[in-house]
Design an enzyme around this catalytic site. Structure first.
Site, PDB file in Angstrom:
ATOM      1  N   SER A 233       0.833  -1.198   0.000  1.00 44.66           N
ATOM      2  CA  SER A 233       0.000   0.000   0.000  1.00 44.66           C
ATOM      3  C   SER A 233       0.870   1.253   0.000  1.00 44.66           C
ATOM      4  O   SER A 233       1.779   1.387   0.809  1.00 44.66           O
ATOM      5  CB  SER A 233      -0.899  -0.031   1.230  1.00 44.66           C
ATOM      6  OG  SER A 233      -1.652   1.145   1.249  1.00 44.66           O
ATOM      7  N   GLY A 234       0.592   2.159  -0.915  1.00 43.73           N
ATOM      8  CA  GLY A 234       1.351   3.413  -0.988  1.00 43.73           C
ATOM      9  C   GLY A 234       2.588   3.294  -1.855  1.00 43.73           C
ATOM     10  O   GLY A 234       3.353   4.251  -1.983  1.00 43.73           O
TER      11      GLY A 234
ATOM     12  N   THR B  48      -1.545   2.423  -8.079  1.00 46.25           N
ATOM     13  CA  THR B  48      -2.642   3.099  -8.780  1.00 46.25           C
ATOM     14  C   THR B  48      -2.086   4.177  -9.699  1.00 46.25           C
ATOM     15  O   THR B  48      -2.518   4.315 -10.847  1.00 46.25           O
ATOM     16  CB  THR B  48      -3.617   3.691  -7.752  1.00 46.25           C
ATOM     17  OG1 THR B  48      -4.010   2.629  -6.886  1.00 46.25           O
ATOM     18  CG2 THR B  48      -4.835   4.280  -8.407  1.00 46.25           C
TER      19      THR B  48
ATOM     20  N   ASN C 225      -1.322   5.379   3.121  1.00 52.60           N
ATOM     21  CA  ASN C 225      -1.527   6.073   1.849  1.00 52.60           C
ATOM     22  C   ASN C 225      -2.781   6.934   1.947  1.00 52.60           C
ATOM     23  O   ASN C 225      -3.820   6.462   2.380  1.00 52.60           O
ATOM     24  CB  ASN C 225      -1.684   5.009   0.743  1.00 52.60           C
ATOM     25  CG  ASN C 225      -1.834   5.630  -0.634  1.00 52.60           C
ATOM     26  OD1 ASN C 225      -1.889   6.850  -0.785  1.00 52.60           O
ATOM     27  ND2 ASN C 225      -1.892   4.781  -1.639  1.00 52.60           N
TER      28      ASN C 225
ATOM     29  N   SER D 181      -5.544   5.407  -0.605  1.00 54.47           N
ATOM     30  CA  SER D 181      -5.316   3.969  -0.719  1.00 54.47           C
ATOM     31  C   SER D 181      -6.511   3.281  -1.387  1.00 54.47           C
ATOM     32  O   SER D 181      -7.668   3.511  -1.025  1.00 54.47           O
ATOM     33  CB  SER D 181      -5.101   3.411   0.688  1.00 54.47           C
ATOM     34  OG  SER D 181      -4.837   2.045   0.595  1.00 54.47           O
ATOM     35  N   SER D 182      -6.196   2.443  -2.378  1.00 54.45           N
ATOM     36  CA  SER D 182      -7.290   1.713  -3.035  1.00 54.45           C
ATOM     37  C   SER D 182      -7.698   0.597  -2.075  1.00 54.45           C
ATOM     38  O   SER D 182      -6.861  -0.211  -1.687  1.00 54.45           O
ATOM     39  CB  SER D 182      -6.816   1.088  -4.340  1.00 54.45           C
ATOM     40  OG  SER D 182      -5.967   1.961  -5.017  1.00 54.45           O
TER      41      SER D 182
ATOM     42  N   GLY E  77      -0.922  -5.379  -2.678  1.00 54.00           N
ATOM     43  CA  GLY E  77       0.261  -6.232  -2.597  1.00 54.00           C
ATOM     44  C   GLY E  77       0.238  -7.051  -1.336  1.00 54.00           C
ATOM     45  O   GLY E  77      -0.717  -7.037  -0.555  1.00 54.00           O
TER      46      GLY E  77
ATOM     47  N   GLU F  83       0.545  -8.269   2.239  1.00 49.97           N
ATOM     48  CA  GLU F  83       0.379  -7.475   3.458  1.00 49.97           C
ATOM     49  C   GLU F  83       0.828  -8.285   4.668  1.00 49.97           C
ATOM     50  O   GLU F  83       0.383  -9.400   4.881  1.00 49.97           O
ATOM     51  CB  GLU F  83      -1.073  -7.021   3.620  1.00 49.97           C
ATOM     52  CG  GLU F  83      -1.422  -5.916   2.650  1.00 49.97           C
ATOM     53  CD  GLU F  83      -2.824  -5.337   2.843  1.00 49.97           C
ATOM     54  OE1 GLU F  83      -3.575  -5.865   3.679  1.00 49.97           O
ATOM     55  OE2 GLU F  83      -3.136  -4.363   2.127  1.00 49.97           O
TER      56      GLU F  83
HETATM   57  N1  LIG Z   1       5.213   8.003 -10.061  1.00 52.91           N
HETATM   58  C1  LIG Z   1       4.867   8.784  -9.061  1.00 52.91           C
HETATM   59  N2  LIG Z   1       5.214  10.074  -9.082  1.00 52.91           N
HETATM   60  C2  LIG Z   1       4.858  10.870  -8.062  1.00 52.91           C
HETATM   61  N3  LIG Z   1       4.172  10.482  -6.998  1.00 52.91           N
HETATM   62  C3  LIG Z   1       3.779   9.217  -6.920  1.00 52.91           C
HETATM   63  C4  LIG Z   1       4.108   8.310  -7.956  1.00 52.91           C
HETATM   64  N4  LIG Z   1       3.612   7.114  -7.600  1.00 52.91           N
HETATM   65  C5  LIG Z   1       3.002   7.289  -6.420  1.00 52.91           C
HETATM   66  N5  LIG Z   1       3.095   8.541  -6.010  1.00 52.91           N
HETATM   67  C6  LIG Z   1       2.591   9.100  -4.737  1.00 52.91           C
HETATM   68  O1  LIG Z   1       2.340   8.090  -3.844  1.00 52.91           O
HETATM   69  C7  LIG Z   1       0.976   8.072  -3.421  1.00 52.91           C
HETATM   70  C8  LIG Z   1       0.480   6.639  -3.290  1.00 52.91           C
HETATM   71  O2  LIG Z   1       0.416   6.052  -4.569  1.00 52.91           O
HETATM   72  P1  LIG Z   1      -0.751   5.039  -4.963  1.00 52.91           P
HETATM   73  O3  LIG Z   1      -2.061   5.515  -4.512  1.00 52.91           O
HETATM   74  O4  LIG Z   1      -0.565   4.740  -6.397  1.00 52.91           O
HETATM   75  O5  LIG Z   1      -0.341   3.821  -4.117  1.00 52.91           O
HETATM   76  P2  LIG Z   1      -0.932   2.365  -4.207  1.00 52.91           P
HETATM   77  O6  LIG Z   1       0.212   1.450  -4.448  1.00 52.91           O
HETATM   78  O7  LIG Z   1      -2.030   2.327  -5.200  1.00 52.91           O
HETATM   79  O8  LIG Z   1      -1.445   2.165  -2.763  1.00 52.91           O
HETATM   80  P3  LIG Z   1      -2.721   1.318  -2.294  1.00 52.91           P
HETATM   81  O9  LIG Z   1      -2.352  -0.103  -2.349  1.00 52.91           O
HETATM   82  O10 LIG Z   1      -2.932   1.800  -0.924  1.00 52.91           O
HETATM   83  O11 LIG Z   1      -3.801   1.682  -3.214  1.00 52.91           O
HETATM   84  C9  LIG Z   1       0.239   8.812  -4.503  1.00 52.91           C
HETATM   85  O12 LIG Z   1      -0.891   9.419  -3.972  1.00 52.91           O
HETATM   86  C10 LIG Z   1       1.273   9.794  -4.950  1.00 52.91           C
HETATM   87  O13 LIG Z   1       1.264  10.911  -4.092  1.00 52.91           O
HETATM   88 MG   LIG Z   2      -3.985   2.068  -5.103  1.00 53.54          MG
END
Ligand SMILES: Nc1ncnc2c1ncn2[C@@H]1O[C@H](COP(=O)(O)OP(=O)(O)OP(=O)(O)O)[C@@H](O)[C@H]1O
Ligand SMILES: [Mg+2]
Length: 1107
Positions: free
Chosen positions: A110-111, A115, A160, A163-164, A390, A392
């Protein structure tokens, strides 16, 4: 200018190594160091072969611009530095050009940025695929589905802010050209427990906050909601506001996105009504009420909220109220109704809220799918993007983590399968011998979980369905029996004695050795969560709602379709959907993005090695590299390989004529690379060890430097030579020009010098000639002068002599005359008297006078008195005589002239003379009167019958009859009057009627006054006390003033023998009745022409302006 094609490679300007496969030596430390080094240099992407590792930068980097999209478009995967766009491009091109369906698997905790990565892939594909109104609309709908799903499916967690809380798999469908047609979204396991309870520091799904912050007052009223978060039990308050997130703005974005995706207004409203209903459900509270049978029954504390929910959803309030108090269990044909205690009522309320929300979410996904589904039936190419939670590992891991980790085990498995398969396929394709690769296969773990007979999920289902008391403990017991012997299962209570003393393993837990590490699961809640029980009374109450959306969410509530069979458990549902997903993925060409989170603080620039190490481990990245390197670490097509290293061998540099493969062979032989280090495939060279590649790279670098030096050398030589040649050429040109200039200058100098010398010589010559000529001339002149002087002297001498002679002769003559005179006088003295001289004198004088008169007689001038001529005086001594004679002559001729006059003429001249005596040099008007004859009777009274009466009244002779202007003494204006002067009287008569106005005897006239100026004003003063004087003196103006005054004077003199006084002054007094008025003459301006004007200034002053 055409852009110069520059062949680049991943290996150029590499920070650390861009591909972990090339890492040497390969271990955890070098792996992390490489990641860190690259992360510190903003290189967040690194490859493991074709897998992309992405480290979340937690800040926006300038690497996703449209220019970057263009850079990566249509480039080979290894051509540029690692990037998510390279992977997206590879996947898209392989889909478009080779017709291979693709899937992009994004994993990470997560984070870690899954996404974001999935959105980057989608936006890249949207940017590079076809364009056009229809295609753009499809793209826009696909992209806009994200904000909608994020609002309902994402929440702020401690890990996050966005977070999705659900797994998402999206198939994007393309036509044969590669233009997008539509898509299908699948969602997995929404974390619905969040609806009713959130861990500390986290919040509920975004949509609740967005609705309360962003909805208009009107909408809130309609939904009977209040803006205040604290009003709702389901909303955690401690982190209701997220930094940098504007819920209100996001609400608008979501509404807009819903519109773009194709939601009708009423649909969007229904969705919000369900959201409101869920929020309000949380506010329903229960209280216990004792019943007769001694059991507690729950009752709703405050029915207001319930009432509002029912109004909002169109549910019969009593039905819902009952559903919160009773539970009906149907077994076979029997219906048994039991009461719910307070705890059960709360459980039922929360279950309803969770179900309502999660079903709404699934409905949303379906609704979006309906909008974005491809409109054609033709075969489609598909690109799947999987953004799923991913692995956990928390402190307390429950059913959810178990399910998630199971999903990740499955993903790992297909990763291994597909990677190996791909590797193997490539070897076969390239004709390389397959060597066995040693790796850990996690199939055994998957089996532990999903095996239909003794897998953990099967055990759980069995336990849930079993009649009798079922608890989490009985479930654990069962596991302890069935799975005890499994290598990857650990439990304290298991039959195997391995863990009896393992204190890290509590009694209520079991542990699984996942491929990514050991995870300890708390067994508590497994049964409940797997059952996911919603009392039938509630689903039936929901089905009865008049709200169509809610009704459609609870189809099982329809009594007609009553199904006594239990609904599938959460575990089995998930297992089934994971199986479908895996099946789906297996048909596609996989592309992996492994996301890594560099720190727990959501902060940029921080790289927590321990945290990263943990992720690398459970993502199995090292394993990944090993699998990739098991055979050959590096492979490259012959052409680029030869192109890159051809400078290392004389035969291949600069050009290799034959086939590329032969060139590479020659090259490798020449470089003496051991045979076992590489193999020749059909189209690629396979290099076993990264060391070999780096050796090649080093040699290349060295050689490039040499080549650069060579190029530099040649270039410098060429530059210097060209420069020298240019200088020389310039020098010649300059010299030529300079010489020409110098010669020109010298010639000018010589020329001017020659001219000077020439002129000097000419001058000198001329002067010489001049001198000679002058000398000659002087000589001549001297001779002449001498001669002249000589002649002069001669002449003077002669003259002197002659003069002397003449003087002597004269003297002789004089002396002789005197002598003779003396002699004569002595002789004749006796003959003359003593006064003879006087007589002679008188005689002579007489003769002269006689002669004078005689001559005068002849020279006499004319008899005209005005003739000024007079002959000049002949003798000085006659001067006085001459003047007297002139006077006498003039008097005489004047007399002669006068004698001719008649009496009348005489009178006229007398009058004129009189006038001259009176006015000459006194009045300025006088000169103009000289030439005018005095007529006297200007007005012919006799002839004009109008004046007959007047004529009759006058017996005497009329001397003056004239019209004058009588000045009105009061205002200075004038009136015309006939002015008559007779021998004795002065009369004034009216001009029109001829009636006599006044009559003044001349004896009463004392004085006439007038100015010295050129005007005709005059006053006639009357004797004081006389009858005539009663009206005062007269003031007139007349054109014939001089004549009138003269005649008045003369008449008065002749009649009264007294001289009439005439006063000429520019200021005089006039008697007007009692007053004396001063008449003053001033030099006026020319404004009124040449006529004098008279103005009464005040009582005492009458002013006459004379021009
Ligand atoms: N390539 C990137 N460039 C800039 N910031 C990023 C990038 N990837 C992620 N981030 C930052 O990290 C934060 C978390 O990313 P994201 O929501 O994609 O995480 P996630 O892996 O989908 O987490 P979750 O599993 O909780 O959904 C985003 O809100 C953004 O601020
Ligand atoms: Mg996500």
């Amino acid at each position: 200018m055409a852009k110069m094609e520059v062949k680049t490679s991943l290996l150029d300007n590499m920070i650390g190594v861009g591909d972990m496969v090339l890492l040497e030596p390969l271990n955890e430390e070098t792996f992390i160091n490489n990641l860190k080094k690259r992360f510190d240099h903003n290189e967040i992407y690194t490859y493991i072969g074709s897998v992309v590792i992405s480290v979340n930068p937690y800040r926006s980097l300038p690497i996703y611009s449209p220019e970057k999209v263009e850079d990566y478009r249509n480039r080979n995967f290894y051509e540029l530095s690692p990037h998510i766009f390279a992977l997206s491009d590879e996947a898209y091109r392989s889909l478009r050009d080779q017709d291979k369906d693709q899937c992009i698997l994004i994993t990470g905790e997560s984070g870690a940025g899954k996404t974001e990565a999935s959105k980057l892939v989608m936006s890249y594909v949207a940017a590079v695929c076809g364009k056009g109104a229809e295609v753009n609309q499809v793209k826009e709908q696909l992209l806009q589905s994200n904000p909608v799903l994020e609002a309902f499916g994402n929440a702020k967690t401690v890990r996050n802010d966005n977070s999705s809380r659900f797994g998402k798999y999206m198939d994007i469908e393309f036509d044969f050209k590669g233009d997008p047609l539509g898509g299908v979204i699948s969602n997995y396991l929404l974390e619905k427990s969040r609806v009713v309870k959130q861990p500390r520091g986290e919040r509920n799904f975004h949509v609740f906050y967005q609705l309360l912050s962003g909805a208009s007052e009107e909408l809130l009223n309609k939904l009977t909601l209040e803006r205040d978060f604290s009003r709702y039990n389901y909303l955690s308050l401690d982190s209701a506001k997220v930094n940098g997130v504007d819920d209100a703005a996001n609400f608008r974005t979501v509404r807009n996105a819903m519109q773009i995706v194709g939601f009708m207004d009423h649909e969007a409203e229904s969705v919000l009504e369900v959201v409101a209903a869920v929020l309000k459900l949380g506010n329903i509270e229960f209280k216990p009420e004792s019943r007769v049978n001694g059991l507690d029954e729950s009752k709703i504390k405050d029915k207001n909220e319930l009432k509002e929910i029912c109004e909002l959803t169109g549910i019969d309030q009593s039905v819902l109220e009952r559903a919160f108090s009773f539970r009906t269990v149907e077994a076979k044909q029997e219906k048994v109704s039991t009461t719910l205690n307070v705890a059960q009522a709360y459980y039922a309320r929360d279950a309803l809220a969770k179900n309502l929300y999660s079903r709404l979410f699934s409905w949303l996904v379906n609704r979006i799918n309906e909008s974005i589904k491809a409109q054609t039936k033709v075969r489609k190419k598909v690109m799947g993007v999987l953004d799923i939670y991913g692995f956990e590992i928390f402190e307390d891991n429950s059913f959810e983590q178990f399910i998630i980790n199971y999903c990740n085990e499955k993903l790992q498995q297909i990763f291994i399968e597909l990677t190996l398969k791909e590797e193997q396929e490539e070897y076969i394709r390239e004709g390389i011998e397959w060597t066995h690769i040693d790796y850990f296969n996690n199939a055994i773990i998957c089996d532990l979980i999903e095996n239909n007979t003794n897998g953990i999920l099967a055990m759980l289902d069995e336990e849930c369905l079993r009649p009798g008391t079922v608890t989490d403990e009985t479930f654990l017991e069962k596991l302890n029996q069935v799975c005890a012997t499994h290598q990857h299962f650990e439990s304290r209570m298991s039959k195997s004695s391995r863990f009896l003393n393992d204190t890290s393993l509590p009694h209520s837990c079991f542990r699984i050795q996942h491929y990514a590490g050991k995870v300890l699961y708390q067994v508590e809640g497994f049964v409940d969560k797997n059952n996911d029980l919603l009392y039938r009374d509630l689903s039936q109450a929901m089905w009865k709602a008049s709200h169509t959306l809610i009704k459609s969410l609870f189809p099982e509530g329809n009594p007609a379709k009553i199904n006594l069979k239990r609904p599938p458990t959460a575990g089995s549902q998930f297992k089934a959907s994971v199986a479908t997903l895996m099946k789906n993925l297996q048909t596609k060409n996989p592309n992996y993005i492994r996301c890594i989170k560099p720190n727990d603080k959501k902060a940029a620039h921080i790289f927590n090695e321990a945290l990263v190490c943990h992720q690398i481990r459970y993502l199995g990245l090292l394993e990944n590299v090993r699998v990739r390197r098991a055979g050959y670490a590096f492979r490259q097509a012959y052409e680029p390989c030869l192109e890159r290293y051809k400078m290392l061998c004389k035969q291949t540099w600069p050009h290799w004529k034959g086939p590329a493969r032969a060139g590479v062979e020659v090259l490798f032989n020449e470089l003496e690379i051991p045979m076992e280090e590489y193999s020749f495939g059909r189209s690629k060279i396979f290099i076993r060890n990264p060391r070999t590649l780096f050796k090649l790279e080093d040699l290349r670098k060295q050689r490039l430097e040499d080549l650069a030096t060579l190029i530099q050398k040649i270039y410098r030589g060429w530059k210097c030579r060209t420069h020298f040649l240019l200088m020389r050429k310039s020098q010649i040109v300059i010299a030529a020009w300079y010489r020409r200039y110098a010669q020109q200058k010298r010639y000018q100098q010589i020329k001017s010098s020659a001219l000077v010398i020439q002129s000097y010589i000419r001058g000198w010559k001329a002067r010489k000639i001049l001198r000679e000529l002058k000398h000659q001339k002087r000589c001549e002149e001297a001779a002449t002068t001498i001669a002249a002087y000589w002649h002069g002297t001669q002449a003077r001498r002669e003259l002197k002599r002659l003069k002397e002679e003449a003087r002597r002769k004269h003297a002789v003559a004089v002396i002789w005359a005197y002598w003779l005179g003396l002699k004569v006088r002595r002789e004749y003295r006796k003959f003359f008297r003593a006064n003879a001289g006087k007589k002679i004198y008188e005689f002579t004088l007489q003769r002269i006078v006689q002669k004078y008169f005689l001559e005068m007689k002849n020279k006499m001038p004319s008899l005209s008195p005005i003739d000024k001529n007079w002959p000049s005086r002949p003798y000085l001594f006659l001067d006085s005589t001459h003047k007297e004679l002139k006077r006498i002559f003039h008097l005489w001729r004047c007399k002669k002239y006068r004698d001719q006059f008649t009496d009348q003429q005489k009178l006229i001249y007398e009058e004129k003379l009189e006038a001259s005596e009176l006015f000459k040099d006194k009045k300025a008007l006088y000169p103009s009167s000289v030439g005018q004859p005095f007529q006297g009777a200007y007005l012919e009274i006799n002839k004009n019958p109008k004046y007959k009466k007047l004529k009759d009244a006058i017996e005497e002779k009329i001397i003056i009859a004239e019209v004058v202007n009588k000045i009105n003494r009061a205002n200075g204006k004038s009136t015309s009057r006939i002015f008559l002067l007779t021998n004795n009287n002065l009369l004034l008569a009216d001009q029109k009627s001829g009636q006599i106005k006044s009559e003044v005897p001349l004896v009463d006239v004392t004085k006439v006054s007038m100015s010295s100026q050129n005007d005709g004003f005059f006053a006639i003063h009357l004797k004081e006390g006389s009858e005539a004087a009663s009206k005062g003196d007269f003031l007139f103006s007349s054109d014939h003033l001089i004549e009138m005054a003269t005649k008045l004077y003369r008449t008065t003199l002749s009649q009264t023998k007294q001289k009439l006084s005439i006063e000429i002054s520019d200021e005089f007094l006039v008697q007007f009745r009692q007053d004396k008025v001063c008449v003053k003459f001033i030099q006026g301006n020319q404004k009124n022409g040449s006529v004098p004007t008279c103005k009464r200034k005040n009582n005492r002053l009458l002013e006459v302006a004379v021009p």
